[in-house]
Write a protein that holds these residues in place. Sequence first.
Motif, PDB file in Angstrom:
ATOM      1  N   THR A  49       0.846  -1.187   0.000  1.00 32.58           N
ATOM      2  CA  THR A  49       0.000   0.000   0.000  1.00 32.58           C
ATOM      3  C   THR A  49       0.883   1.240   0.000  1.00 32.58           C
ATOM      4  O   THR A  49       1.805   1.347   0.814  1.00 32.58           O
ATOM      5  N   ILE A  50       0.609   2.162  -0.928  1.00 27.96           N
ATOM      6  CA  ILE A  50       1.364   3.408  -1.012  1.00 27.96           C
ATOM      7  C   ILE A  50       0.413   4.592  -0.899  1.00 27.96           C
ATOM      8  O   ILE A  50      -0.779   4.474  -1.193  1.00 27.96           O
ATOM      9  N   GLU A  51       0.963   5.727  -0.473  1.00 26.64           N
ATOM     10  CA  GLU A  51       0.183   6.955  -0.424  1.00 26.64           C
ATOM     11  C   GLU A  51       0.404   7.721  -1.728  1.00 26.64           C
ATOM     12  O   GLU A  51       1.542   7.993  -2.107  1.00 26.64           O
ATOM     13  N   VAL A  52      -0.680   8.040  -2.409  1.00 24.64           N
ATOM     14  CA  VAL A  52      -0.627   8.806  -3.648  1.00 24.64           C
ATOM     15  C   VAL A  52      -1.244  10.170  -3.369  1.00 24.64           C
ATOM     16  O   VAL A  52      -2.374  10.264  -2.904  1.00 24.64           O
ATOM     17  N   GLU A  53      -0.471  11.214  -3.629  1.00 24.28           N
ATOM     18  CA  GLU A  53      -0.966  12.577  -3.466  1.00 24.28           C
ATOM     19  C   GLU A  53      -0.884  13.256  -4.822  1.00 24.28           C
ATOM     20  O   GLU A  53       0.136  13.182  -5.505  1.00 24.28           O
ATOM     21  N   GLU A  54      -1.984  13.885  -5.230  1.00 23.22           N
ATOM     22  CA  GLU A  54      -2.035  14.557  -6.529  1.00 23.22           C
ATOM     23  C   GLU A  54      -2.292  16.036  -6.310  1.00 23.22           C
ATOM     24  O   GLU A  54      -3.243  16.413  -5.632  1.00 23.22           O
ATOM     25  N   TRP A  55      -1.401  16.861  -6.870  1.00 19.42           N
ATOM     26  CA  TRP A  55      -1.565  18.310  -6.835  1.00 19.42           C
ATOM     27  C   TRP A  55      -2.017  18.768  -8.211  1.00 19.42           C
ATOM     28  O   TRP A  55      -1.499  18.317  -9.226  1.00 19.42           O
ATOM     29  N   VAL A  56      -2.965  19.695  -8.240  1.00 23.02           N
ATOM     30  CA  VAL A  56      -3.479  20.248  -9.497  1.00 23.02           C
ATOM     31  C   VAL A  56      -3.175  21.746  -9.523  1.00 23.02           C
ATOM     32  O   VAL A  56      -3.450  22.453  -8.551  1.00 23.02           O
ATOM     33  N   TYR A  57      -2.597  22.190 -10.628  1.00 18.46           N
ATOM     34  CA  TYR A  57      -2.341  23.612 -10.850  1.00 18.46           C
ATOM     35  C   TYR A  57      -3.161  24.057 -12.050  1.00 18.46           C
ATOM     36  O   TYR A  57      -2.899  23.651 -13.174  1.00 18.46           O
ATOM     37  N   ASN A  58      -4.189  24.879 -11.802  1.00 15.73           N
ATOM     38  CA  ASN A  58      -5.026  25.456 -12.847  1.00 15.73           C
ATOM     39  C   ASN A  58      -4.616  26.918 -12.943  1.00 15.73           C
ATOM     40  O   ASN A  58      -4.966  27.723 -12.086  1.00 15.73           O
ATOM     41  N   MET A  59      -3.859  27.242 -13.987  1.00 17.45           N
ATOM     42  CA  MET A  59      -3.296  28.594 -14.099  1.00 17.45           C
ATOM     43  C   MET A  59      -4.036  29.462 -15.100  1.00 17.45           C
ATOM     44  O   MET A  59      -3.474  30.397 -15.661  1.00 17.45           O
ATOM     45  N   GLY A  60      -5.317  29.149 -15.325  1.00 15.27           N
ATOM     46  CA  GLY A  60      -6.152  30.012 -16.155  1.00 15.27           C
ATOM     47  C   GLY A  60      -6.343  29.520 -17.571  1.00 15.27           C
ATOM     48  O   GLY A  60      -5.753  28.531 -18.002  1.00 15.27           O
ATOM     49  N   SER A  61      -7.173  30.253 -18.293  1.00 19.39           N
ATOM     50  CA  SER A  61      -7.617  29.819 -19.623  1.00 19.39           C
ATOM     51  C   SER A  61      -6.537  29.918 -20.695  1.00 19.39           C
ATOM     52  O   SER A  61      -6.709  29.385 -21.785  1.00 19.39           O
ATOM     53  N   THR A  62      -5.418  30.581 -20.417  1.00 16.93           N
ATOM     54  CA  THR A  62      -4.350  30.688 -21.416  1.00 16.93           C
ATOM     55  C   THR A  62      -3.214  29.702 -21.164  1.00 16.93           C
ATOM     56  O   THR A  62      -2.191  29.741 -21.839  1.00 16.93           O
ATOM     57  N   SER A  63      -3.387  28.819 -20.178  1.00 13.32           N
ATOM     58  CA  SER A  63      -2.353  27.838 -19.847  1.00 13.32           C
ATOM     59  C   SER A  63      -3.003  26.485 -19.581  1.00 13.32           C
ATOM     60  O   SER A  63      -4.188  26.395 -19.293  1.00 13.32           O
TER      61      SER A  63
END
Length: 85
Positions: A49-63
């Motif tokens: 069993t492993i710990e999975v951490e997901e980070w999301v970066y939403n930098m706007g409609s032009t990226s």
Amino acid sequence: NTTQDQFRCPNGALVSVNERLTSVMMRCDPPTMSTKRMVTVESFDAPVTIEVEEWVYNMGSTSFVYFLIFNNGILKRIESGAYGN
């Protein structure tokens, strides 16, 4: 989704696959969103069993939206998705 080896944080810092979560946390801006879960994967002789951490970066409609995936505190995958909003 496209996979890459590095991600440029909104503050300009560059982070790479195989860096520790604590290092990325100190150098990069906080993510737009993050999730954490436990996942069981097959190992050589027994499930682990492993710990999975997901980070999301939403930098706007032009990226693009970027996903940083950590396994047991190590950055294992960086993906870019569709344009943000």
